[in-house]
Design an enzyme around this catalytic site. Sequence first.
Site, PDB file in Angstrom:
ATOM      1  N   LYS A 103      26.177  -3.985   0.384  1.00 56.42           N
ATOM      2  CA  LYS A 103      27.468  -3.890   0.951  1.00 56.42           C
ATOM      3  C   LYS A 103      28.288  -3.266   1.393  1.00 56.42           C
ATOM      4  CE  LYS A 103      27.477  -2.882  -4.606  1.00 56.42           C
ATOM      5  NZ  LYS A 103      27.655  -1.626  -5.350  1.00 56.42           N
ATOM      6  N   ARG A 154      10.946   3.102   3.522  1.00 57.77           N
ATOM      7  CA  ARG A 154      11.129   2.467   5.143  1.00 57.77           C
ATOM      8  C   ARG A 154      11.951   2.417   5.621  1.00 57.77           C
ATOM      9  NH1 ARG A 154       5.962  -1.391   4.774  1.00 57.77           N
ATOM     10  NH2 ARG A 154       4.767   0.295   5.345  1.00 57.77           N
ATOM     11  N   ARG A 161       1.138  -0.805   0.362  1.00 58.08           N
ATOM     12  CA  ARG A 161      -0.021   0.366  -0.234  1.00 58.08           C
ATOM     13  C   ARG A 161       0.677   1.203  -0.209  1.00 58.08           C
ATOM     14  NH1 ARG A 161      -2.482  -4.255   1.544  1.00 58.08           N
ATOM     15  NH2 ARG A 161      -0.954  -4.742   2.461  1.00 58.08           N
ATOM     16  N   THR A 162       1.933   0.929   1.370  1.00 54.28           N
ATOM     17  CA  THR A 162       3.082   2.940   1.124  1.00 54.28           C
ATOM     18  C   THR A 162       2.938   2.938   0.165  1.00 54.28           C
ATOM     19  OG1 THR A 162       2.468   2.077   3.205  1.00 54.28           O
ATOM     20  CG2 THR A 162       4.112   3.456   1.991  1.00 54.28           C
ATOM     21  N   HIS A 221       4.181   5.632  11.801  1.00 53.39           N
ATOM     22  CA  HIS A 221       4.170   5.230  10.579  1.00 53.39           C
ATOM     23  C   HIS A 221       3.057   6.566  10.484  1.00 53.39           C
ATOM     24  CE1 HIS A 221       3.017   4.292   6.928  1.00 53.39           C
ATOM     25  NE2 HIS A 221       2.705   2.916   6.344  1.00 53.39           N
TER      26      HIS A 221
END
Length: 308
Positions: A87, A108, A57-58, A136
């Site tokens: 890395k 995120r 969704r986000t 959030h």
Amino acid sequence: MAVGSRLTHVIESQQFSRSTLEELFARSEEIKREPHRFMTRLNGQVMAALFYEPSTRTRLSFEAAMMRLGGWTMGTDNAREFSSTAKGETLEDTIRIVSGYADVIVLRHNEEGAARRAAAVSSVPIINAGDGPGQHPTQALLDLYTIKDELNRIDGIRIAMVGDLANGRTVRSLAYLLSKFKDIKIWFVAPPQVAMRDDLKAHLTEHKVPWVETEDLDAVLPEVDVVYQTRIQKERFTDQEAYQALKGVYRIDNRTLGLMRKYAIVMHPLPRVDEIAPEVDADPRAAYFRQAHNGLHIRMALLDRVLG
Ligand code: CP
């Protein structure tokens, strides 16, 4: 983090004033009503989506929002594997580089506090799209908008937050936003192993928002206007036996719907696993798919405010 009428970084719910929330909701409705007026708003601007944890969704609603405003998107999902993080590059160095390529970064990350660390080194706005069990805030914007849209008010709301509250960044961000409104009452319904954290409860007490902790969902259901169900978050448990013991502890189904008020709504940030039975989807009180769809116009309004 609000500067004049613009927002710079979007890190946590506490930074939103009630008037900014009302302006965002009004702009979101304007965009939904007359999308053609906003099709070129962000022409030539670039959004980078850096996702170190999974998302449907986000990620996709932010990308759709940017494209529907005329902007471009780029990014990496599974950034822990597919970016130079694999890395050994630090988050700070990645942000320093990407902020030279993009006008805004939607991040995120699996670690609480990552968005704040990113903001400290970024030359472009950072939008927190979920930082581990932290916050959030853009989910909370669409959640709060959904409450207003479905029930025609926010002041006076009685809400039960149910499930994995210790790891639930969406419930934390929503509770912070609700503390800006009047006559709110919150029930935290959770087993002790995943109870709401003390910092949030202290914030509510300081802002004179009454809250109750209980494990008895059935007793709370007839009292509330909103049932905000959440998933027990398997990915946050190091001990899988502990997860198995809690999985399925609260389930919304036709029996529990029968205990709710006729106009009350069921919300969920999604994804769901088994905590809302599919039979609930057909009930008009099931607001969770409408809630997810509200994310598009709220994120368009937010991007417009940050970049427009
Ligand atoms: N609600 C939410 O954040 O969903 P995603 O994890 O799919 O983005």
